[in-house]
Design a protein around this motif. Sequence first.
Motif, short mmCIF file in Angstrom:
data_model
loop_
_atom_site.label_atom_id
_atom_site.label_comp_id
_atom_site.label_asym_id
_atom_site.label_seq_id
_atom_site.Cartn_x
_atom_site.Cartn_y
_atom_site.Cartn_z
N ALA A 123 0.83 -1.21 0.00
CA ALA A 123 0.00 0.00 0.00
C ALA A 123 0.86 1.26 0.00
O ALA A 123 0.45 2.31 -0.50
N ALA A 124 2.07 1.15 0.55
CA ALA A 124 2.99 2.29 0.58
C ALA A 124 3.75 2.45 -0.74
O ALA A 124 4.56 3.35 -0.88
N LEU A 143 -1.63 -5.95 -6.92
CA LEU A 143 -1.21 -7.05 -6.05
C LEU A 143 -1.71 -8.37 -6.63
O LEU A 143 -2.64 -9.00 -6.14
N THR A 144 -1.06 -8.79 -7.71
CA THR A 144 -1.42 -10.03 -8.38
C THR A 144 -0.93 -11.23 -7.57
O THR A 144 -0.17 -11.09 -6.62
N PHE A 187 2.13 4.96 7.18
CA PHE A 187 3.11 3.90 7.10
C PHE A 187 4.48 4.52 7.18
O PHE A 187 4.76 5.53 6.57
N SER A 188 5.32 3.91 7.98
CA SER A 188 6.63 4.50 8.23
C SER A 188 7.62 4.09 7.15
O SER A 188 8.77 3.81 7.43
N GLY A 189 7.16 3.99 5.93
CA GLY A 189 8.04 3.63 4.84
C GLY A 189 8.96 4.78 4.48
O GLY A 189 8.70 5.91 4.82
N LEU A 196 3.00 7.52 -1.58
CA LEU A 196 1.96 6.51 -1.37
C LEU A 196 1.13 6.37 -2.64
O LEU A 196 0.75 7.34 -3.26
N ALA A 197 0.89 5.17 -2.98
CA ALA A 197 0.10 4.95 -4.18
C ALA A 197 -1.04 4.00 -3.84
O ALA A 197 -0.90 3.13 -2.98
N HIS A 198 -2.14 4.21 -4.48
CA HIS A 198 -3.28 3.37 -4.19
C HIS A 198 -3.08 1.99 -4.81
O HIS A 198 -2.79 1.88 -5.98
N PRO A 199 -3.18 0.95 -4.02
CA PRO A 199 -3.03 -0.37 -4.60
C PRO A 199 -4.24 -0.73 -5.45
O PRO A 199 -5.37 -0.55 -5.03
N ALA A 200 -3.97 -1.20 -6.62
CA ALA A 200 -5.07 -1.60 -7.48
C ALA A 200 -5.74 -2.86 -6.91
O ALA A 200 -5.09 -3.68 -6.27
#
Lengths: 209, 330
Positions: A123-124, A143-144, A187-189, A196-200
């Motif tokens: 998610a990060a 997230l395949t 998120f502490s990334g 941050l990018a939206h997970p598909a």
Amino acid sequence: MALSTSSAITLNINGEKHTLPVDHRTTLLDALREHLDLTGTKKGCDQGQCGACTVLIDGRRAVSCLQLAIASEGRVITTIEGVADGERLHPVQQAFLDLDGYQCGYCTPGQICSAIAMIEEHAAGWPSAATADVRPEAGAPPLTADEIRERMSGNLCRCGAYVSIVQAVAQAAEAEAAQTPTTARQFSGPSGPGDLAHPAGTTDAEMTA
Amino acid sequence: MREFGYQRVFDVPGAVARLGADPDARYLGGGTNLVDLMKAGVERPALLIDVRELPLDGIETTDDGGLRIGATVTNSDLAAHPEVRRRYPALAQAVLAGASGQLRNMATVGGNLLQRTRCGYFADLAKPCNKRVPGSGCPAIEGEHHNHAILGASEHCVAIHPSDMGVALAAFDAVISYETADGPGELPLAEFYLPVGDTPHLETALPSGALITGVTLPPTPVAAVSRYRKVRERASYAFAIGSIAAALDVQDGVVREVRLALGAVASRPWRAQEAERVLTGGPASADAFAAAADAELAAAKTLPHNGYKVTLMRNLVVAMLTELTEEAAR
């Protein structure tokens, strides 16, 4: 002066502080299991190769068999005993139950702790070795099943329940993505909030591919 | 495991001074290799100096447009960093190809450089090993060596360096910074790992007691078109049996600049300088790529069970350069 080879340490585990004397040789895994009776975290290989002992340290997954207990002072540790919200299971726990993401169950606590952190990593916007283009401009990969398998490869399952594990992780990730707006994620990334990018979402076809 | 003292340090001079006071001490980073070797009895430090709290966990752009990576940056943070992924994609790919998500969260850049070989004889106290006990012999040469060196080895040791990250760093001319009690110093990666010769137990040119503080990547425009590829015996979470980091700049079918480094073939990340020399200024063609690979691998010395690596590396060089040529044309 002879060096002291043992110390009294305080560990922050699942929101509780525990003070215990440890021989410096004690791993976090042995401190949890043998000193604190937190036996949910499992000992598999004890050499960092199987992932059964995975816990979260400062929110990130780590193998507790190679983490010295004394080096864990001051860190926030979460074990499988601490991931549920009271009686309400963590979405990843629920997904493993719903989809039979296990057989004998020995690797399951490690799988679940690993998956919880892995979903946050994705998610990060973190890429993986399965990501075709790692450049940030390419965006976060969907997230395949291939991504899940690669990202979860540090958790072995000797029963071979991988097919269900992949489905459970995909379902949990999808549920969390649906619940949490991207802007609310913390998120502490290292990539920082700007990355941050939206997970598909993961489609059924991808899950079973 | 031998009993040991433990001390956490918070500043670099303090860390260096503490280690200098005890020759049996070791710096502890992520511990993913050191703790494992301590369990096996291969490493027997009397004191661990925990360096994870040192202020060396940043990644910054340098004034000349390069990148400065702190020694305690974790593998995860390195691979996720936008500037690494944008400007040195092969480095991000190399780090992501190594170990597992858990181990990448623990392992540090400094520790990655100093990790020990995974040669089974090195980790087995019941066996001789010139790297572990100088002069005791090398059973790998007549024993299990299917994943041992084909370049730069000697009759005393044929172990390989297992790092993926180091292969990309070699391709991009990384410079290692360190601190000693006498002050700071630098070593280009090309000089960081010592030749094997008859002293396989001496692995790096770091002065005694030195603490790695960071890695600097010079500005490397060619690295923007770069890739890392790793061949291993299962799809993920395994050490390489052969790997390659490559970057290529092709203009009008001519190779203007190329970087090639090979992994799992030698005691150190292997910069393929001979292949680069053959390629530079010549045509970007499959024949030229194969000729360059052959030029590099002409020096290969194989054992009965690792000869496949010559073919593997040749194919990797050709495939990788072909792909990068196609990518550059897009």
